[in-house]
Enzyme design. Structure first.
Site, PDB file in Angstrom:
ATOM      1  CG  HIS A  58      10.851  26.749  12.334  1.00  0.00           C
ATOM      2  ND1 HIS A  58      11.152  27.490  11.215  1.00  0.00           N
ATOM      3  CD2 HIS A  58       9.504  26.527  12.293  1.00  0.00           C
ATOM      4  CE1 HIS A  58      10.043  27.717  10.532  1.00  0.00           C
ATOM      5  NE2 HIS A  58       9.021  27.150  11.173  1.00  0.00           N
ATOM      6  CD  GLU A  60      16.348  26.063  12.247  1.00  0.00           C
ATOM      7  OE1 GLU A  60      15.271  25.606  12.695  1.00  0.00           O
ATOM      8  OE2 GLU A  60      16.530  26.299  11.043  1.00  0.00           O
ATOM      9  CB  ALA A 162      -0.423  -8.055   1.524  1.00  0.00           C
ATOM     10  CB  SER A 176      -8.164 -10.751   1.181  1.00  0.00           C
ATOM     11  OG  SER A 176      -9.091 -10.023   1.956  1.00  0.00           O
ATOM     12  NE  ARG A 192      -4.028   0.963   7.904  1.00  0.00           N
ATOM     13  CZ  ARG A 192      -4.982   0.070   8.134  1.00  0.00           C
ATOM     14  NH1 ARG A 192      -5.500  -0.065   9.339  1.00  0.00           N
ATOM     15  NH2 ARG A 192      -5.424  -0.692   7.155  1.00  0.00           N
ATOM     16  CB  THR A 204     -11.034  -1.415  -0.662  1.00  0.00           C
ATOM     17  OG1 THR A 204     -10.228  -1.575  -1.814  1.00  0.00           O
ATOM     18  CG2 THR A 204     -10.286  -1.910   0.559  1.00  0.00           C
ATOM     19  CG  LEU A 212      -9.222   1.860   5.798  1.00  0.00           C
ATOM     20  CD1 LEU A 212      -9.624   2.759   4.621  1.00  0.00           C
ATOM     21  CD2 LEU A 212      -8.096   0.927   5.348  1.00  0.00           C
ATOM     22  CD  GLU A 301      -3.803   0.571   4.231  1.00  0.00           C
ATOM     23  OE1 GLU A 301      -4.254  -0.579   4.326  1.00  0.00           O
ATOM     24  OE2 GLU A 301      -3.331   1.203   5.195  1.00  0.00           O
ATOM     25  N   GLY A 308      -4.291   0.909  -9.955  1.00  0.00           N
ATOM     26  CA  GLY A 308      -3.850   0.865 -11.348  1.00  0.00           C
ATOM     27  C   GLY A 308      -4.062   2.206 -12.036  1.00  0.00           C
TER      28      GLY A 308
END
Ligand SMILES: Nc1c(N[C@@H]2O[C@H](COP(=O)(O)O)[C@@H](O)[C@H]2O)[nH]c(=O)[nH]c1=O
Ligand SMILES: [Zn+2]
EC number: 3.5.4.26
Length: 384
Positions: A58, A60, A162, A176, A192, A204, A212, A301, A308
């Site tokens: 960690h 610390e 976008a 697009s 990303r 997509t 991606l 993405e 939606g």
């Protein structure tokens, strides 16, 4: 959160430095938090460190090692309450006690139920002065992902898209490339690099065939997750290419053909998660499974149908919209075609909005729920 004692300007300076250190590991510590630590004595920094990767020492511990004997009677500035539990590493509260620090300034208490308050209580019990709450808002903001995941078991989900000024993500012929500017697309690679998982729907993949991956020189590829209830994506889709250094997960249902599922499972770096539902992937269950696997943040993405639905199911925490100064008209697709709100009075209102125009597009960031911890996420200027 209340600050438990007044701070001075040195306190702010050192805590700011601890926060700057913490964010150097942005995107590298999941499922653990970003934490920075500064040890100061007589207004001088004598040691500093930050958490690099889950399962490793960690913040610390790094800072105490850096300070050595100078930690005795010094003040430690930590962006998150020191831990009190034996996890993968021993408790930092005990390390601070052994090193002989006389005061600890903590930005925020740890939302992890294994710790929450116990680290602070342990230090106070020994007689160490502990001041809590300095730059709490900044500290919460850099750990918005950790806070969401550790308190809910769900990942922090950001929807990035976008669109043109008239709200289209493509023309009506489906073109697009490209809606947003080069600068905005460059920023997407920073996102990303920062989030564990990139999520997209099969639509997509079928339409755009994206890889991606993260194309920053020192970036790392996120896990690619495709929601594909009927297992429609082709075996030669770019997301399935084994050249990326992280796995591609396909979430599907009972509607998937057995043969195709078997063939995809054989591809290197590809995992198929089949849910026991007839057609639709149970999205909240899928998100829970990501956290169980140690993946706590998701960059969604597209497309508009999946986005939606996720917004409707209250699974999205934040949006990053790039609005290009372009008009295309017609019946091109919308960024939220899966969200069907009938009355304006029921519209989802965003909170804590930020606007930026540096890339040539209007970049709007907003949260789907109101919270005190929101603000401008800091830029990670360089690693190490
Ligand atoms: N200070 C601090 C953490 N503090 C606490 O420790 C928990 C992780 O424990 P473990 O997985 O056993 O290392 C984490 O959820 C948080 O509550 N964790 C970190 O990984 N780095 C750090 O600098
Ligand atoms: Zn610790």
């Amino acid at each position: 959160m209340q600050t438990s004692s007044p701070s001075n300007s040195n306190d702010e300076r050192f805590m700011k430095r601890a926060l700057d250190l913490a964010i150097k590991a942005m995107g590298r510590t999941s499922p653990n938090p970003l934490v920075g630590c500064v040890i100061a004595k007589d207004d001088q920094i004598v040691g500093e460190g930050y958490h690099l990767k889950a399962g490793t020492p960690h913040a610390e511990v790094h800072a105490l090692a850096d300070a050595g004997e100078l930690a005795r009677d010094a003040t430690a500035y930590v962006t998150l309450e020191p831990c009190s539990h034996f996890g993968r590493t021993p408790p930092c509260a005990e390390a601070l006690i052994r090193a002989g620090v006389k005061r600890v300034v903590v930005a925020m208490s740890d939302p992890n139920p294994l710790v929450s308050g116990r680290g602070i209580a342990r230090l106070r019990e020994i007689g160490i002065q502990v001041d809590v709450g300095l730059m709490c808002q900044e500290a919460s903001l850099i750990n918005e992902v950790f806070i969401k995941a550790i308190t809910t078991g769900l990942p922090f989900v950001v929807y990035k898209t976008a669109m043109t000024l008239d709200g289209k993500i493509a023309t009506e012929t489906g073109d697009s490339r490209w809606v947003s500017s080069e600068g905005s697309r460059q920023y997407v690679h920073q996102l990303r690099d920062r989030y564990d998982v990139i999520l997209a729907g099969s639509e997509t993949v079928l339409i755009d065939n994206p890889a991606l991956t993260c194309r920053l020189p020192s970036g790392r590829d996120p896990i690619r997750l495709i929601v594909d209830g009927k297992l429609r994506i082709p075996e030669n889709a770019q997301v399935l290419s084994s050249s990326a250094l992280s796995p591609c997960v396909i979430a599907t249902t009972q509607a998937a053909s057995r043969e195709k599922l078997g063939r995809l499972n054989l591809l290197s770096g590809v995992e198929v998660w089949q849910y026991d539902t007839p057609r639709h992937v149970p999205l909240e269950k899928l998100l829970c499974d990501l956290v169980r696997r140690g993946w706590t943040s998701v960059l969604l993405e597209g497309g508009g149908g999946l986005a939606g639905t996720l917004i409707k199911e209250q699974c999205v925490d934040k949006v990053e919209f790039f609005i290009a100064p372009k008009l295309v008209g017609g019946n091109g697709p919308s960024p939220l075609s899966g969200l069907h709100i009938q009355h304006m009075s029921d519209a989802l209102e965003l909170h804590d909005l930020l606007f930026d125009m540096n890339s040539g597009d209007l970049h709007v960031t907003g949260y789907t729920s109101r919270s005190e911890i929101k603000g401008q996420m800091p830029e990670v200027s360089k690693r190490n």
